[in-house]
Design an enzyme around this catalytic site. Structure first.
Site, mmCIF file in Angstrom:
data_model
loop_
_atom_site.group_PDB
_atom_site.id
_atom_site.type_symbol
_atom_site.label_atom_id
_atom_site.label_comp_id
_atom_site.label_asym_id
_atom_site.label_seq_id
_atom_site.Cartn_x
_atom_site.Cartn_y
_atom_site.Cartn_z
ATOM 1 N N SER A 1 0.803 -1.214 0.000
ATOM 2 C CA SER A 1 0.000 0.000 0.000
ATOM 3 C C SER A 1 0.840 1.269 0.000
ATOM 4 O O SER A 1 2.055 1.243 -0.100
ATOM 5 C CB SER A 1 -0.962 0.033 1.184
ATOM 6 O OG SER A 1 -0.236 0.211 2.380
ATOM 7 N N THR B 1 -2.898 0.779 -5.851
ATOM 8 C CA THR B 1 -2.752 0.239 -4.509
ATOM 9 C C THR B 1 -3.878 0.819 -3.654
ATOM 10 O O THR B 1 -4.805 1.430 -4.164
ATOM 11 C CB THR B 1 -1.346 0.544 -3.938
ATOM 12 O OG1 THR B 1 -1.161 -0.190 -2.726
ATOM 13 C CG2 THR B 1 -1.120 2.013 -3.701
ATOM 14 N N TYR B 2 -3.784 0.620 -2.350
ATOM 15 C CA TYR B 2 -4.780 1.172 -1.440
ATOM 16 C C TYR B 2 -4.088 2.051 -0.410
ATOM 17 O O TYR B 2 -2.881 1.952 -0.183
ATOM 18 C CB TYR B 2 -5.593 0.063 -0.759
ATOM 19 C CG TYR B 2 -4.767 -0.848 0.120
ATOM 20 C CD1 TYR B 2 -4.634 -0.593 1.479
ATOM 21 C CD2 TYR B 2 -4.104 -1.948 -0.407
ATOM 22 C CE1 TYR B 2 -3.864 -1.416 2.289
ATOM 23 C CE2 TYR B 2 -3.347 -2.781 0.393
ATOM 24 C CZ TYR B 2 -3.232 -2.504 1.741
ATOM 25 O OH TYR B 2 -2.462 -3.321 2.532
ATOM 26 N N ALA C 1 4.954 -1.713 -4.009
ATOM 27 C CA ALA C 1 4.919 -0.327 -4.496
ATOM 28 C C ALA C 1 6.250 0.380 -4.259
ATOM 29 O O ALA C 1 6.630 1.271 -5.017
ATOM 30 C CB ALA C 1 3.784 0.439 -3.818
#
Length: 118
Positions: free
Chosen positions: A25, A57-58, A75
């Site tokens: 994330s 992503t989150y 990431a």
């Protein structure tokens, strides 16, 4: 008909940390998130302005006022500390509502402080 349009953008976010050994994330200062109405666990697109990398992503909220932009997990392989990012959220919305919808956009300086809201 639904359309997918820009909901929010954090422009010029500077990566402050990178942790490949994290679960995944992007961590973002909650002050920035509140300014553009992005919530915890919301899907975002991240565009690295230094190398052109794009990923989805989150979001994980970071400490308010910290200026944190942390690339985590996989990431972290797409951005290094100091890289500038665009962080983008989209919304699916009826065409009739999309025509008048105004996205929330913030511009950041080199210390990840909000300099302008649009």
């Amino acid at each position: 008909m639904f359309r997918t349009i820009l909901k929010a953008k954090i422009h010029g976010a500077k990566v402050t940390e990178s942790n490949v050994d994290y679960e995944g994330s992007i961590t973002i200062d909650i002050e920035m998130l509140e300014a553009v109405d992005i919530i915890a666990h919301e899907k975002v697109q991240v565009v690295n302005m230094n190398n052109g990398a794009r990923l989805e992503t989150y979001v994980i909220p970071g400490a308010k006022g910290s200026g944190i932009i942390g690339m985590n997990g996989g990431a972290a392989l797409h951005a290094k500390v100091g890289d500038k990012l665009l962080i983008i959220s989209y919304i699916q919305i009826e065409t009739k509502d999309a025509l008048s919808y105004k996205p929330k956009i913030v511009f950041l300086d080199d210390k990840n402080s909000i300099t302008r809201k649009k």
